[in-house]
Design a protein around this motif. Structure first.
Motif, PDB file in Angstrom:
ATOM      1  N   ALA A 117       5.477   1.510 -14.839  1.00 53.58           N
ATOM      2  CA  ALA A 117       4.214   1.715 -15.543  1.00 53.58           C
ATOM      3  C   ALA A 117       3.243   0.570 -15.274  1.00 53.58           C
ATOM      4  N   SER A 118       3.738  -0.660 -15.271  1.00 52.86           N
ATOM      5  CA  SER A 118       2.878  -1.821 -15.005  1.00 52.86           C
ATOM      6  C   SER A 118       2.271  -1.755 -13.612  1.00 52.86           C
ATOM      7  N   GLY A 131      -4.595   9.522 -14.744  1.00 52.44           N
ATOM      8  CA  GLY A 131      -3.949   8.236 -14.958  1.00 52.44           C
ATOM      9  C   GLY A 131      -2.697   8.280 -15.809  1.00 52.44           C
ATOM     10  N   PRO A 132      -2.740   8.922 -17.000  1.00 55.49           N
ATOM     11  CA  PRO A 132      -1.524   8.956 -17.831  1.00 55.49           C
ATOM     12  C   PRO A 132      -0.336   9.591 -17.124  1.00 55.49           C
ATOM     13  N   TYR A 133      -0.589  10.629 -16.337  1.00 56.68           N
ATOM     14  CA  TYR A 133       0.510  11.295 -15.633  1.00 56.68           C
ATOM     15  C   TYR A 133       1.044  10.422 -14.504  1.00 56.68           C
ATOM     16  N   LEU A 134       0.141   9.684 -13.838  1.00 55.37           N
ATOM     17  CA  LEU A 134       0.589   8.785 -12.781  1.00 55.37           C
ATOM     18  C   LEU A 134       1.446   7.653 -13.355  1.00 55.37           C
ATOM     19  N   ILE A 135       1.047   7.162 -14.516  1.00 50.39           N
ATOM     20  CA  ILE A 135       1.819   6.091 -15.155  1.00 50.39           C
ATOM     21  C   ILE A 135       3.200   6.599 -15.546  1.00 50.39           C
ATOM     22  N   VAL A 136       3.259   7.797 -16.128  1.00 52.23           N
ATOM     23  CA  VAL A 136       4.538   8.391 -16.512  1.00 52.23           C
ATOM     24  C   VAL A 136       5.407   8.623 -15.282  1.00 52.23           C
ATOM     25  N   ALA A 137       4.806   9.154 -14.200  1.00 51.87           N
ATOM     26  CA  ALA A 137       5.569   9.413 -12.980  1.00 51.87           C
ATOM     27  C   ALA A 137       6.119   8.127 -12.393  1.00 51.87           C
ATOM     28  N   ALA A 138       5.314   7.058 -12.393  1.00 53.80           N
ATOM     29  CA  ALA A 138       5.779   5.779 -11.853  1.00 53.80           C
ATOM     30  C   ALA A 138       6.902   5.203 -12.706  1.00 53.80           C
ATOM     31  N   ALA A 139       6.760   5.300 -14.028  1.00 52.73           N
ATOM     32  CA  ALA A 139       7.800   4.784 -14.913  1.00 52.73           C
ATOM     33  C   ALA A 139       9.101   5.552 -14.720  1.00 52.73           C
ATOM     34  N   PHE A 140       9.009   6.871 -14.631  1.00 58.66           N
ATOM     35  CA  PHE A 140      10.210   7.690 -14.453  1.00 58.66           C
ATOM     36  C   PHE A 140      10.874   7.404 -13.109  1.00 58.66           C
TER      37      PHE A 140
END
Length: 351
Positions: A117-118, A131-140
């Motif tokens: 996420a960072s 953006g929110p979906y990209l952050i979630v995808a990166a975190a996952f």
């Protein structure tokens, strides 16, 4: 002395009563979460909105219905799912490794999600339409990658419990350092977003996030529950005892680990880091119902759900209108409760 059969029957009845009490407490806590907030909604009104068809809801304004169905209900369901999933994963991982200090956080999954996420926030995902979906995808992706590295590292040495734990601890420190490095080079606005995500929060949860986490949890929870007997064998005597009883040690450990990782990764990708539940909720459940994983796993899930739901409710009400992230509050609530149960059990000679 009471015969063994009567002792087992009495223990079974006690666990059934505890299960009924846990369900009742969960329902009451969920109702309180739906009723209380900046705008109070009466319990009767909540039940009418949830249980009756819309054409029988005459006299209920649109505003309370919208607040309940679009804000509080998805938040409450997500709190239940997140707490249950993290606690269930923690109990399974503690059983499979015979280590009471293991949790989704201590094997690196949550720190890896925080790094993903960072990294997405540093890359500018926060200002993007998706953006929110990209952050979630990166975190996952980072959480799953961390789990894959732990399993690969352990496979090189025979997939032993010790290798799983040591590999996870090493990756925890690695991803913690990587996240700190991202924070060091981030701008002030990006740093605030990274820190806010790492607190763990249920703000802005929608039905889309709830449906994704719920679907993953519904797929993973039966897998973990189906391995309760194998987890009993691992917890009682380790790999040798499990193998002697006919359980395929490597396959069971891999399946349980993957299911726990997938459940945890799907949760922390949406909620941020809630690192305390997976460690302590299984211990609280173990002090209440014992170490039989047929009971320990569901009670751990109920305990985790109660912890997260109570923490979220307290965070919303104590300093309203300021909302304290659930990841912070859950430690304040869980630690005293855990220490009280631990000391009480020790005083009674149960530990």
């Amino acid at each position: 002395m009471m015969p063994l059969a009567l002792q087992l029957r009495a223990r079974h009845r006690r666990r059934l009563w505890l299960a009924a009490a846990a369900v009742a407490l969960l329902l009451l806590m969920a109702l309180a979460s739906l009723c209380l907030g900046a705008r109070g909604i009466a319990p009767g009104e909540v039940l009418r909105i949830l249980l009756l068809p819309q054409h029988w809801q005459a006299g209920i304004a649109d505003a309370p219905r919208a607040v309940l169905l679009e804000l509080r209900l998805p938040r409450t369901v997500m709190a239940l799912a997140a707490g249950a999933g993290l606690a269930l994963s923690g109990a399974a991982m503690q059983g499979i490794t015979r280590n009471p200090l293991v949790s989704p956080y201590t094997v690196g999954i949550s720190p890896a999600a925080a790094f993903g996420a960072s990294l997405a926030i540093l890359a500018g995902a926060g200002g993007h339409a998706f953006g929110p979906y990209l952050i979630v995808a990166a975190a996952f992706a980072c959480a799953v990658s961390c789990a894959a590295m732990v399993l690969a590292f352990a496979a090189l040495r025979g997939v032993s419990a010790t290798m799983l734990v040591l590999g996870g601890v090493g990756l925890t420190y690695l991803f913690g350092a990587l996240t700190a490095s991202v924070q060091f080079v981030a701008s002030e606005q990006q740093l605030a977003a990274i820190v806010q995500w790492s607190f763990g929060s249920l703000n802005g949860i929608t039905w889309r996030e709830v449906s994704v986490c719920g679907a993953v949890l519904l797929a993973c929870a039966p897998v973990l529950l189906a391995h309760a007997w194998a987890l009993n064998a691992f917890a009682a005597g380790g790999d040798d005892a499990a193998a002697a009883l006919g359980f395929p040690v490597r396959r069971v450990r891999a399946v349980v680990t993957v299911a726990a990782v997938m459940a945890t990764a799907s949760i922390v990708s949406f909620t941020g880091v809630i690192g305390f539940v997976g460690l302590v909720a299984p211990h609280i459940a173990r002090l209440v119902v014992g170490g039989d994983h047929r009971w320990l796993l569901p009670f751990s899930a109920a305990t985790g759900a109660l912890l997260v739901l109570a923490a979220d409710l307290a965070g919303r009400l104590l300093f309203a209108p300021v909302i304290i992230p659930v990841g912070i509050v859950v430690a304040y609530i869980g630690v005293p409760l855990f220490l009280h149960l631990l000391l009480s059990s020790r005083h009674k000679g149960e530990l």
